[in-house]
Design a protein around this motif. Structure first.
Motif, PDB file in Angstrom:
ATOM      1  N   THR A  79       0.840  -1.189   0.000  1.00  3.49           N
ATOM      2  CA  THR A  79       0.000   0.000   0.000  1.00  3.49           C
ATOM      3  C   THR A  79       0.880   1.246   0.000  1.00  3.49           C
ATOM      4  OG1 THR A  79      -0.095   0.083   2.409  1.00  3.49           O
ATOM      5  CG2 THR A  79      -1.807  -1.191   1.285  1.00  3.49           C
ATOM      6  N   LYS A  80       0.285   2.356  -0.395  1.00  2.00           N
ATOM      7  CA  LYS A  80       1.028   3.614  -0.430  1.00  2.00           C
ATOM      8  C   LYS A  80       1.516   3.995   0.957  1.00  2.00           C
ATOM      9  CE  LYS A  80      -1.144   5.697  -4.442  1.00  2.00           C
ATOM     10  NZ  LYS A  80      -1.881   6.861  -4.953  1.00  2.00           N
ATOM     11  N   GLU A  81       0.700   3.713   1.956  1.00  2.00           N
ATOM     12  CA  GLU A  81       1.082   4.047   3.325  1.00  2.00           C
ATOM     13  C   GLU A  81       2.290   3.230   3.772  1.00  2.00           C
ATOM     14  OE1 GLU A  81      -2.130   3.076   2.554  1.00  2.00           O
ATOM     15  OE2 GLU A  81      -2.932   5.118   2.440  1.00  2.00           O
ATOM     16  N   ARG A  82       2.300   1.937   3.427  1.00  2.00           N
ATOM     17  CA  ARG A  82       3.416   1.055   3.807  1.00  2.00           C
ATOM     18  C   ARG A  82       4.697   1.481   3.090  1.00  2.00           C
ATOM     19  NH1 ARG A  82       6.157  -1.446   7.342  1.00  2.00           N
ATOM     20  NH2 ARG A  82       6.923  -3.488   6.787  1.00  2.00           N
ATOM     21  N   VAL A  83       4.572   1.825   1.810  1.00  2.00           N
ATOM     22  CA  VAL A  83       5.739   2.286   1.055  1.00  2.00           C
ATOM     23  C   VAL A  83       6.278   3.573   1.654  1.00  2.00           C
ATOM     24  CG1 VAL A  83       6.503   3.171  -1.189  1.00  2.00           C
ATOM     25  CG2 VAL A  83       5.064   1.143  -1.095  1.00  2.00           C
ATOM     26  N   ALA A  84       5.378   4.513   1.984  1.00  2.00           N
ATOM     27  CA  ALA A  84       5.810   5.778   2.575  1.00  2.00           C
ATOM     28  C   ALA A  84       6.508   5.548   3.914  1.00  2.00           C
ATOM     29  CB  ALA A  84       4.612   6.705   2.754  1.00  2.00           C
ATOM     30  N   GLU A  85       6.000   4.596   4.683  1.00  2.00           N
ATOM     31  CA  GLU A  85       6.617   4.274   5.970  1.00  2.00           C
ATOM     32  C   GLU A  85       8.031   3.711   5.785  1.00  2.00           C
ATOM     33  OE1 GLU A  85       5.966   0.761   9.225  1.00  2.00           O
ATOM     34  OE2 GLU A  85       4.177   1.711   8.410  1.00  2.00           O
ATOM     35  N   LEU A  86       8.194   2.810   4.814  1.00  2.00           N
ATOM     36  CA  LEU A  86       9.512   2.228   4.553  1.00  2.00           C
ATOM     37  C   LEU A  86      10.486   3.274   4.006  1.00  2.00           C
ATOM     38  CD1 LEU A  86       8.439  -1.200   3.050  1.00  2.00           C
ATOM     39  CD2 LEU A  86       9.603  -0.826   5.221  1.00  2.00           C
ATOM     40  N   VAL A  87       9.993   4.166   3.153  1.00  2.00           N
ATOM     41  CA  VAL A  87      10.857   5.228   2.611  1.00  2.00           C
ATOM     42  C   VAL A  87      11.301   6.146   3.740  1.00  2.00           C
ATOM     43  CG1 VAL A  87      10.874   7.286   1.146  1.00  2.00           C
ATOM     44  CG2 VAL A  87       9.920   5.158   0.272  1.00  2.00           C
ATOM     45  N   LYS A  88      10.389   6.450   4.640  1.00  2.00           N
ATOM     46  CA  LYS A  88      10.730   7.322   5.765  1.00  2.00           C
ATOM     47  C   LYS A  88      11.753   6.654   6.684  1.00  2.00           C
ATOM     48  CE  LYS A  88       8.488  10.026   9.363  1.00  2.00           C
ATOM     49  NZ  LYS A  88       7.228  10.327  10.029  1.00  2.00           N
ATOM     50  N   THR A  89      11.623   5.343   6.892  1.00  2.00           N
ATOM     51  CA  THR A  89      12.507   4.620   7.788  1.00  2.00           C
ATOM     52  C   THR A  89      13.900   4.429   7.197  1.00  2.00           C
ATOM     53  OG1 THR A  89      10.610   3.410   8.657  1.00  2.00           O
ATOM     54  CG2 THR A  89      12.786   2.500   9.118  1.00  2.00           C
ATOM     55  N   TYR A  90      13.977   4.030   5.926  1.00  2.00           N
ATOM     56  CA  TYR A  90      15.259   3.641   5.331  1.00  2.00           C
ATOM     57  C   TYR A  90      15.847   4.679   4.386  1.00  2.00           C
ATOM     58  CZ  TYR A  90      14.215  -0.908   7.279  1.00  2.00           C
ATOM     59  OH  TYR A  90      13.934  -1.933   8.148  1.00  2.00           O
ATOM     60  N   GLY A  91      15.062   5.674   3.988  1.00  2.00           N
ATOM     61  CA  GLY A  91      15.550   6.674   3.048  1.00  2.00           C
ATOM     62  C   GLY A  91      16.239   7.832   3.740  1.00  2.00           C
ATOM     63  N   LYS A  92      16.927   8.619   2.925  1.00  2.00           N
ATOM     64  CA  LYS A  92      17.611   9.793   3.456  1.00  2.00           C
ATOM     65  C   LYS A  92      16.635  10.944   3.663  1.00  2.00           C
ATOM     66  CE  LYS A  92      21.870   8.442   1.198  1.00  2.00           C
ATOM     67  NZ  LYS A  92      21.779   7.753  -0.060  1.00  2.00           N
ATOM     68  N   SER A  93      15.555  10.955   2.874  1.00  2.00           N
ATOM     69  CA  SER A  93      14.512  11.970   3.011  1.00  2.00           C
ATOM     70  C   SER A  93      13.161  11.321   2.740  1.00  2.00           C
ATOM     71  CB  SER A  93      14.758  13.122   2.034  1.00  2.00           C
ATOM     72  OG  SER A  93      14.563  12.695   0.712  1.00  2.00           O
ATOM     73  N   GLU A  94      12.105  12.102   2.823  1.00  2.00           N
ATOM     74  CA  GLU A  94      10.751  11.572   2.624  1.00  2.00           C
ATOM     75  C   GLU A  94      10.492  11.148   1.178  1.00  2.00           C
ATOM     76  OE1 GLU A  94       7.793  11.950   4.805  1.00  2.00           O
ATOM     77  OE2 GLU A  94       9.032  12.371   6.556  1.00  2.00           O
ATOM     78  N   SER A  95      11.239  11.737   0.250  1.00  2.00           N
ATOM     79  CA  SER A  95      11.007  11.433  -1.166  1.00  2.00           C
ATOM     80  C   SER A  95      12.116  10.569  -1.764  1.00  2.00           C
ATOM     81  CB  SER A  95      10.890  12.736  -1.958  1.00  2.00           C
ATOM     82  OG  SER A  95      12.094  13.462  -1.864  1.00  2.00           O
ATOM     83  N   ASP A  96      12.950   9.965  -0.939  1.00  2.00           N
ATOM     84  CA  ASP A  96      14.084   9.169  -1.404  1.00  2.00           C
ATOM     85  C   ASP A  96      13.645   7.723  -1.599  1.00  2.00           C
ATOM     86  OD1 ASP A  96      16.561   8.160  -2.010  1.00  2.00           O
ATOM     87  OD2 ASP A  96      17.180   7.996   0.084  1.00  2.00           O
TER      88      ASP A  96
END
Length: 89
Positions: free
Chosen positions: A4-21
């Motif tokens: 889901t978009k929410e799950r992807v956003a959560e993983l990006v926030k956790t493992y990415g350098k920024s919110e859009s990474d």
């Protein structure tokens, strides 16, 4: 099966350098790991889903190549990521 978009956003926030990474290897590996775990649970129930099994093998191969790339280019980040995700290598 799709994330889901929410799950992807959560993983990006956790493992990415920024919110859009969403393109860094760490985020891609985390997304693939989540998909692999979901698909593995699906295949435990549906043992004869051979197309799904092939999809799982494709995802595992893609994650393996990304892990090799990350290990070669940024060893510290690689070690941190496999510790967070619980991968053994």
């Amino acid at each position: 099966m799709a994330l889901t978009k929410e799950r992807v956003a959560e993983l990006v926030k956790t493992y990415g350098k920024s919110e859009s990474d969403s393109g860094s290897p760490q985020v891609q590996i985390a997304l693939l790991t989540t998909q692999i775990r979901d698909l593995t649970e699906h295949l435990k129930t549906h043992k004869h889903d051979f197309h799904g099994r092939r999809g799982l093998l494709v995802l595992v191969g893609r994650r393996s190549r990304l892990l090799q790339y990350l290990e070669k280019n940024n060893r510290d980040s690689y070690l941190e990521l496999i510790g967070k995700l619980g991968l053994r290598k």
